[in-house]
Design a protein around this motif. Structure first.
Motif, PDB file in Angstrom:
ATOM      1  N   VAL A 168      18.915  10.823  -7.765  1.00 57.62           N
ATOM      2  CA  VAL A 168      17.947  10.073  -8.052  1.00 57.62           C
ATOM      3  C   VAL A 168      16.838  10.538  -7.151  1.00 57.62           C
ATOM      4  N   ALA A 169      15.655  10.966  -7.671  1.00 58.02           N
ATOM      5  CA  ALA A 169      14.661  11.186  -6.644  1.00 58.02           C
ATOM      6  C   ALA A 169      14.241  10.031  -6.144  1.00 58.02           C
ATOM      7  N   LYS A 170      13.977  10.117  -4.648  1.00 52.21           N
ATOM      8  CA  LYS A 170      13.345   9.112  -3.902  1.00 52.21           C
ATOM      9  C   LYS A 170      12.013   9.295  -3.912  1.00 52.21           C
ATOM     10  N   PRO A 171      11.551   7.685  -4.302  1.00 58.34           N
ATOM     11  CA  PRO A 171       9.896   7.901  -4.594  1.00 58.34           C
ATOM     12  C   PRO A 171       9.194   8.333  -3.274  1.00 58.34           C
ATOM     13  N   ALA A 172       8.281   9.216  -3.677  1.00 62.22           N
ATOM     14  CA  ALA A 172       7.596   9.770  -2.787  1.00 62.22           C
ATOM     15  C   ALA A 172       6.907   8.849  -1.868  1.00 62.22           C
ATOM     16  N   ILE A 173       6.733   9.334  -0.341  1.00 66.28           N
ATOM     17  CA  ILE A 173       5.937   8.479   0.410  1.00 66.28           C
ATOM     18  C   ILE A 173       4.334   8.658  -0.189  1.00 66.28           C
ATOM     19  N   PRO A 174       3.613   7.538  -0.365  1.00 72.27           N
ATOM     20  CA  PRO A 174       2.202   7.716  -0.567  1.00 72.27           C
ATOM     21  C   PRO A 174       1.342   8.323   0.643  1.00 72.27           C
ATOM     22  N   PRO A 175       0.593   9.288   0.554  1.00 67.21           N
ATOM     23  CA  PRO A 175      -0.041   9.791   1.528  1.00 67.21           C
ATOM     24  C   PRO A 175      -1.275   8.799   2.105  1.00 67.21           C
ATOM     25  N   LEU A 176      -1.706   8.862   3.281  1.00 62.46           N
ATOM     26  CA  LEU A 176      -2.655   8.146   3.556  1.00 62.46           C
ATOM     27  C   LEU A 176      -4.112   8.656   3.028  1.00 62.46           C
ATOM     28  N   ALA A 177      -4.827   7.532   2.751  1.00 67.03           N
ATOM     29  CA  ALA A 177      -6.247   7.981   2.358  1.00 67.03           C
ATOM     30  C   ALA A 177      -7.372   7.241   3.217  1.00 67.03           C
ATOM     31  N   PRO A 178      -8.202   8.049   3.627  1.00 68.09           N
ATOM     32  CA  PRO A 178      -9.296   7.561   4.360  1.00 68.09           C
ATOM     33  C   PRO A 178     -10.016   6.557   3.667  1.00 68.09           C
ATOM     34  N   LEU A 179     -10.737   5.513   4.545  1.00 65.38           N
ATOM     35  CA  LEU A 179     -11.514   4.276   3.843  1.00 65.38           C
ATOM     36  C   LEU A 179     -12.781   5.015   3.004  1.00 65.38           C
ATOM     37  N   GLY A 180     -13.442   6.001   3.601  1.00 69.41           N
ATOM     38  CA  GLY A 180     -14.563   6.253   2.973  1.00 69.41           C
ATOM     39  C   GLY A 180     -15.749   5.692   3.592  1.00 69.41           C
ATOM     40  N   LYS A 181     -17.067   6.655   3.532  1.00 73.25           N
ATOM     41  CA  LYS A 181     -18.094   6.113   4.578  1.00 73.25           C
ATOM     42  C   LYS A 181     -18.355   4.907   3.841  1.00 73.25           C
ATOM     43  N   ARG A 182     -18.581   4.767   2.525  1.00 75.09           N
ATOM     44  CA  ARG A 182     -19.183   3.551   1.820  1.00 75.09           C
ATOM     45  C   ARG A 182     -18.283   2.295   2.067  1.00 75.09           C
ATOM     46  N   GLU A 183     -17.053   2.373   2.208  1.00 82.56           N
ATOM     47  CA  GLU A 183     -16.021   1.173   2.442  1.00 82.56           C
ATOM     48  C   GLU A 183     -16.385   0.994   3.535  1.00 82.56           C
ATOM     49  N   ARG A 184     -16.383   1.962   4.672  1.00 83.58           N
ATOM     50  CA  ARG A 184     -16.474   1.491   6.075  1.00 83.58           C
ATOM     51  C   ARG A 184     -17.956   0.805   6.408  1.00 83.58           C
ATOM     52  N   THR A 185     -18.878   1.331   5.930  1.00 82.53           N
ATOM     53  CA  THR A 185     -20.159   0.685   5.969  1.00 82.53           C
ATOM     54  C   THR A 185     -20.235  -0.805   5.712  1.00 82.53           C
ATOM     55  N   LYS A 186     -19.572  -0.963   4.440  1.00 80.35           N
ATOM     56  CA  LYS A 186     -19.758  -2.359   3.727  1.00 80.35           C
ATOM     57  C   LYS A 186     -18.878  -3.355   4.814  1.00 80.35           C
ATOM     58  N   LEU A 187     -17.820  -2.531   5.487  1.00 79.94           N
ATOM     59  CA  LEU A 187     -16.823  -3.565   6.490  1.00 79.94           C
ATOM     60  C   LEU A 187     -17.789  -3.810   7.565  1.00 79.94           C
ATOM     61  N   SER A 188     -18.191  -2.990   8.249  1.00 78.25           N
ATOM     62  CA  SER A 188     -19.077  -2.727   9.483  1.00 78.25           C
ATOM     63  C   SER A 188     -20.266  -3.791   9.310  1.00 78.25           C
ATOM     64  N   ARG A 189     -20.887  -3.845   8.243  1.00 78.76           N
ATOM     65  CA  ARG A 189     -22.062  -4.487   7.899  1.00 78.76           C
ATOM     66  C   ARG A 189     -21.718  -6.078   7.424  1.00 78.76           C
ATOM     67  N   GLY A 190     -20.540  -6.475   7.262  1.00 77.25           N
ATOM     68  CA  GLY A 190     -20.030  -7.520   6.791  1.00 77.25           C
ATOM     69  C   GLY A 190     -20.101  -7.829   5.129  1.00 77.25           C
ATOM     70  N   ARG A 191     -20.258  -6.753   4.526  1.00 77.06           N
ATOM     71  CA  ARG A 191     -20.393  -6.721   2.817  1.00 77.06           C
ATOM     72  C   ARG A 191     -19.041  -7.134   2.469  1.00 77.06           C
ATOM     73  N   SER A 192     -18.092  -6.438   3.033  1.00 75.75           N
ATOM     74  CA  SER A 192     -16.710  -6.605   2.636  1.00 75.75           C
ATOM     75  C   SER A 192     -16.025  -7.448   3.717  1.00 75.75           C
ATOM     76  N   GLU A 193     -15.088  -8.360   3.063  1.00 79.52           N
ATOM     77  CA  GLU A 193     -14.477  -9.345   3.949  1.00 79.52           C
ATOM     78  C   GLU A 193     -13.282  -8.803   4.675  1.00 79.52           C
ATOM     79  N   ILE A 194     -13.139  -8.880   6.108  1.00 78.37           N
ATOM     80  CA  ILE A 194     -12.042  -8.780   6.710  1.00 78.37           C
ATOM     81  C   ILE A 194     -11.127 -10.060   6.594  1.00 78.37           C
ATOM     82  N   GLU A 195     -10.035  -9.907   6.028  1.00 75.95           N
ATOM     83  CA  GLU A 195      -9.192 -11.050   5.676  1.00 75.95           C
ATOM     84  C   GLU A 195      -8.337 -11.405   6.678  1.00 75.95           C
ATOM     85  N   ALA A 196      -8.100 -10.693   7.695  1.00 76.04           N
ATOM     86  CA  ALA A 196      -7.203 -11.276   8.686  1.00 76.04           C
ATOM     87  C   ALA A 196      -7.297 -10.304  10.101  1.00 76.04           C
ATOM     88  N   ARG A 197      -6.995 -10.622  11.232  1.00 80.34           N
ATOM     89  CA  ARG A 197      -7.069 -10.165  12.365  1.00 80.34           C
ATOM     90  C   ARG A 197      -5.799 -10.215  13.342  1.00 80.34           C
TER      91      ARG A 197
END
Length: 196
Positions: free
Chosen positions: A79-108
């Motif tokens: 039985v083939a083991k499920p492949a480990i998903p690769p890491l994906a960068p957040l992307g410039k747009r998502e990082r900008t939203k987080l740094s400017r407070g447009r996307s919420e940081i839900e825990a620290r």
């Protein structure tokens, strides 16, 4: 001349000849045969299956049945083991939203002052809870840890830990946080959605 101590071998007896039945004996036999009821099939099968306790003297000694050959085990399909998903960068747009407070940081999680072992345990538990709770973005604070011009141990180790297969089930990707959230001493971490 010495006599042998063996007993004398008896001479074989002649086998008795069968004689023909008289008319009277044949009539008696037919009368008895008509009165006998045949056995049921399952009783006859049980009687045949019942083991004999004593072998008949005329029967030759029974040889033990050969042991059955072991059946070669059929290998289970792989039985083939499920492949480990690769890491994906957040992307410039998502990082900008987080740094400017447009996307919420839900825990620290603040790892300041922890040993590597304690920090690893805290990070594992934190990410597991965030994944279970269905959070999307969390902030992991490692601290800059500069003493004598060297960066801190946790600042180097945490990104390595997040890249390990054990964390891939919880983490989609991570990037250095914006200046407002700690800059080089913190990481934005995107949590993988839990499959229910």
């Amino acid at each position: 001349m010495k006599r042998s101590s063996r007993p004398p071998v008896p001479e074989p007896r002649p086998s008795p000849r069968r004689r023909a039945l008289s008319e009277e004996e044949r009539a008696l036999w037919d009368t008895i045969a008509k009165q006998v009821k045949p056995l049921r099939k399952h009783r006859a099968a049980k009687a045949q299956a019942a083991p004999r306790t004593e072998p008949s003297p005329a029967a030759p000694a029974a040889r033990p049945a050969p042991s059955p050959r072991p059946i070669a085990a059929v290998p289970a399909p792989r039985v083939a083991k499920p492949a480990i998903p690769p890491l994906a960068p957040l992307g410039k747009r998502e990082r900008t939203k987080l740094s400017r407070g447009r996307s919420e940081i839900e825990a620290r999680l603040d790892l300041h002052g922890m040993t590597q072992l304690r920090a690893h345990r805290a990070l594992t538990g934190f990410l597991h809870r965030a994944h279970h709770d269905g959070l999307t973005f969390v902030l992991v604070i490692t601290g800059k840890g500069r003493s004598g011009g060297e960066s801190g141990v946790l600042r180097r180790q945490v990104p390595e830990w997040l890249s390990l297969p054990e964390f891939r089930t919880f983490v989609v990707g991570f990037e250095e946080a914006g200046i407002g959230h700690g800059g080089e001493g913190a990481l934005y971490v995107r949590i993988r959605r839990a499959r229910f």
